[in-house]
Design an enzyme around this catalytic site. Structure first.
Site, mmCIF file in Angstrom:
data_model
loop_
_atom_site.group_PDB
_atom_site.id
_atom_site.type_symbol
_atom_site.label_atom_id
_atom_site.label_comp_id
_atom_site.label_asym_id
_atom_site.label_seq_id
_atom_site.Cartn_x
_atom_site.Cartn_y
_atom_site.Cartn_z
ATOM 1 C CB SER A 1 -0.869 0.044 1.268
ATOM 2 O OG SER A 1 -1.528 1.300 1.360
ATOM 3 C CE1 TYR B 1 -1.845 4.113 4.152
ATOM 4 C CE2 TYR B 1 -2.194 5.364 6.162
ATOM 5 C CZ TYR B 1 -1.509 4.391 5.460
ATOM 6 O OH TYR B 1 -0.494 3.690 6.078
HETATM 7 N N1 NAD Z 1 6.017 2.812 7.847
HETATM 8 C C1 NAD Z 1 5.086 3.208 8.664
HETATM 9 O O1 NAD Z 1 5.329 4.003 9.573
HETATM 10 C C2 NAD Z 1 3.674 2.697 8.545
HETATM 11 C C3 NAD Z 1 2.727 3.189 9.440
HETATM 12 C C4 NAD Z 1 1.426 2.716 9.343
HETATM 13 C C5 NAD Z 1 1.104 1.752 8.404
HETATM 14 N N2 NAD Z 1 2.052 1.307 7.542
HETATM 15 C C6 NAD Z 1 1.653 0.322 6.539
HETATM 16 O O2 NAD Z 1 2.678 -0.634 6.379
HETATM 17 C C7 NAD Z 1 2.762 -1.031 5.005
HETATM 18 C C8 NAD Z 1 4.178 -0.815 4.481
HETATM 19 O O3 NAD Z 1 4.512 0.566 4.615
HETATM 20 P P1 NAD Z 1 5.910 1.120 4.180
HETATM 21 O O4 NAD Z 1 6.236 2.217 5.103
HETATM 22 O O5 NAD Z 1 6.855 0.003 4.005
HETATM 23 O O6 NAD Z 1 5.523 1.765 2.768
HETATM 24 P P2 NAD Z 1 6.316 1.682 1.365
HETATM 25 O O7 NAD Z 1 5.646 2.642 0.451
HETATM 26 O O8 NAD Z 1 7.770 1.822 1.577
HETATM 27 O O9 NAD Z 1 6.029 0.194 0.905
HETATM 28 C C9 NAD Z 1 4.812 -0.201 0.336
HETATM 29 C C10 NAD Z 1 5.123 -1.128 -0.833
HETATM 30 O O10 NAD Z 1 3.885 -1.600 -1.385
HETATM 31 C C11 NAD Z 1 4.036 -1.649 -2.814
HETATM 32 N N3 NAD Z 1 2.688 -1.635 -3.397
HETATM 33 C C12 NAD Z 1 1.758 -0.663 -3.339
HETATM 34 N N4 NAD Z 1 0.647 -1.046 -3.972
HETATM 35 C C13 NAD Z 1 0.864 -2.300 -4.438
HETATM 36 C C14 NAD Z 1 0.083 -3.239 -5.153
HETATM 37 N N5 NAD Z 1 -1.177 -2.973 -5.563
HETATM 38 N N6 NAD Z 1 0.618 -4.450 -5.445
HETATM 39 C C15 NAD Z 1 1.892 -4.745 -5.057
HETATM 40 N N7 NAD Z 1 2.683 -3.892 -4.384
HETATM 41 C C16 NAD Z 1 2.169 -2.681 -4.070
HETATM 42 C C17 NAD Z 1 4.861 -0.415 -3.134
HETATM 43 O O11 NAD Z 1 5.486 -0.464 -4.400
HETATM 44 C C18 NAD Z 1 5.871 -0.433 -1.977
HETATM 45 O O12 NAD Z 1 7.021 -1.180 -2.304
HETATM 46 C C19 NAD Z 1 1.709 -0.227 4.252
HETATM 47 O O13 NAD Z 1 0.538 -1.014 4.141
HETATM 48 C C20 NAD Z 1 1.448 0.942 5.166
HETATM 49 O O14 NAD Z 1 0.151 1.455 5.013
HETATM 50 C C21 NAD Z 1 3.328 1.767 7.583
#
Ligand code: NAD
Length: 315
Positions: free
Chosen positions: A81, A151
């Site tokens: 995501s 989101y």
């Molecule tokens: N990092 C944080 O602080 C945080 C906080 C709350 C929630 N999250 C959740 O954790 C997850 C990972 O976050 P992150 O920080 O690593 O974000 P990020 O953007 O670094 O990684 C997300 C990955 O998902 C891939 N992606 C998006 N849509 C896709 C699809 N339809 N099919 C395949 N791949 C897809 C993107 O290319 C990316 O590599 C997400 O779901 C995010 O909402 C993260």
């Protein structure tokens, strides 16, 4: 050999999860469409570990092609995501789909193997909270029709889908609500505050604060986050759990820490606050510290920022 599937494998958290499970002796299938992730996040996995199998794939599409590849599946981590406000607002519809249709695909695929899906939810389900810290029992203060709703509501839908799926199919899928995790391999261009300040400081640009900088956040270093995820996965609990760090900082304090560690001459500049920006963000970790014991966040912000500065300086 047991296996796991990580969607969003080329992202920040996804790439660390792949590394964790490869080191723990699992076969790891990484899926990513590179919409916000980086090829460089998985290069080292491809070259170092023979048990890593990557597929460029949109998680909303049909997963059937994986059926004859995957064996002994234990967990699916549905982490695909967009995660930063500028990117999920640019990819608003895609964000809604991957946290709904994409999650549904993951749940159904996991059920074929009696495996467990762990969904990456977020503190954004609490919206702009009227209580602090936020316990899991707080239902939130969320705008369903605004810039952040693609989101926030997508993640809330995902949580509801897991609840209903578990009830109907007697399964044990689960979800974690992350509070601002940070660390190496964040996309330097995705606009999230820690990486943004460090990038600006290293480039000797002004550090941009949106609003007056008194809004608070709590920041959890990625190693603590990954330890919490692994503990949650093996716990076989299905209830939502906050994973983060409960030390709260104002955004201005964070900017000052980055200035100090990078020894930059960059000053701070202030720009207007985006709509629906939460004023306070701090997890109540009572439940996590009990149900995931002995897990608790250990790495102080200054140490984590230092590690990130070292990483980005050599990027
Ligand atoms: N990092 C944080 O602080 C945080 C906080 C709350 C929630 N999250 C959740 O954790 C997850 C990972 O976050 P992150 O920080 O690593 O974000 P990020 O953007 O670094 O990684 C997300 C990955 O998902 C891939 N992606 C998006 N849509 C896709 C699809 N339809 N099919 C395949 N791949 C897809 C993107 O290319 C990316 O590599 C997400 O779901 C995010 O909402 C993260």
């Amino acid at each position: 050999m047991n296996s796991v599937i990580v969607t969003g494998a080329a992202g920040f958290l996804g790439s660390h999860l792949c590394e964790y499970y490869l080191n723990a002796g699992y076969k790891v299938f990484g899926l990513d469409n590179f919409s916000t992730g980086l090829k460089s996040n998985i290069t080292h996995l491809n070259s170092l570990k023979k048990d890593f199998e990557f597929h460029e794939f949109d998680a909303c599409q049909d997963w059937t092609f994986l059926k004859n590849k995957v064996q002994n599946l234990k967990y699916i981590f549905h982490f695909a995501s967009p995660a930063s406000p500028p990117l999920y607002q640019r990819l608003a519809i895609e964000t809604l789909w991957v946290n709904s249709i994409g999650l549904e695909q993951a749940l159904k695929f996991a059920d074929l193997y009696k495996a467990r899906t762990i969904f990456a939810s977020t503190s954004e389900v609490y919206g702009d909270p009227s209580i602090s810290p936020q316990p899991e029992s707080y239902w939130g203060n969320v705008n369903s029709f605004g810039e952040r709703s693609c989101y926030d509501e997508a993640k809330r839908f995902g949580e509801a889908l897991i609840f209903s799926h578990n009830k109907r199919h007697n399964t044990q899928h689960g979800l974690i609500r992350f509070f601002n995790s940070y660390g190496p391999r964040m996309n330097p261009d995705d606009g999230r505050v820690v990486i943004n300040f460090i990038k600006q400081a290293l480039a000797k640009d002004s550090l941009t604060i949106y609003g007056d900088g008194t809004q608070t956040r709590s920041f959890c270093f990625v190693d603590d986050t990954i330890a919490g995820i692994a503990k949650y996965a093996e716990s076989y609990i299905s209830v939502p759990i906050n994973v983060g760090n409960d030390k709260e900082f104002t955004i201005k304090e964070l900017a000052e820490i980055v200035q100090k560690i990078t020894k930059t001459s960059s000053l701070i500049k202030f720009e207007p606050l985006p709509s629906d920006d939460p004023k306070r963000r701090r997890p109540d970790l009572t439940k996590a510290k009990t149900l995931l014991a002995p897990w608790e966040p250990k790495i102080p912000l200054e140490i984590g920022v230092r590690k990130m500065v070292d990483w980005l300086s050599n990027y």
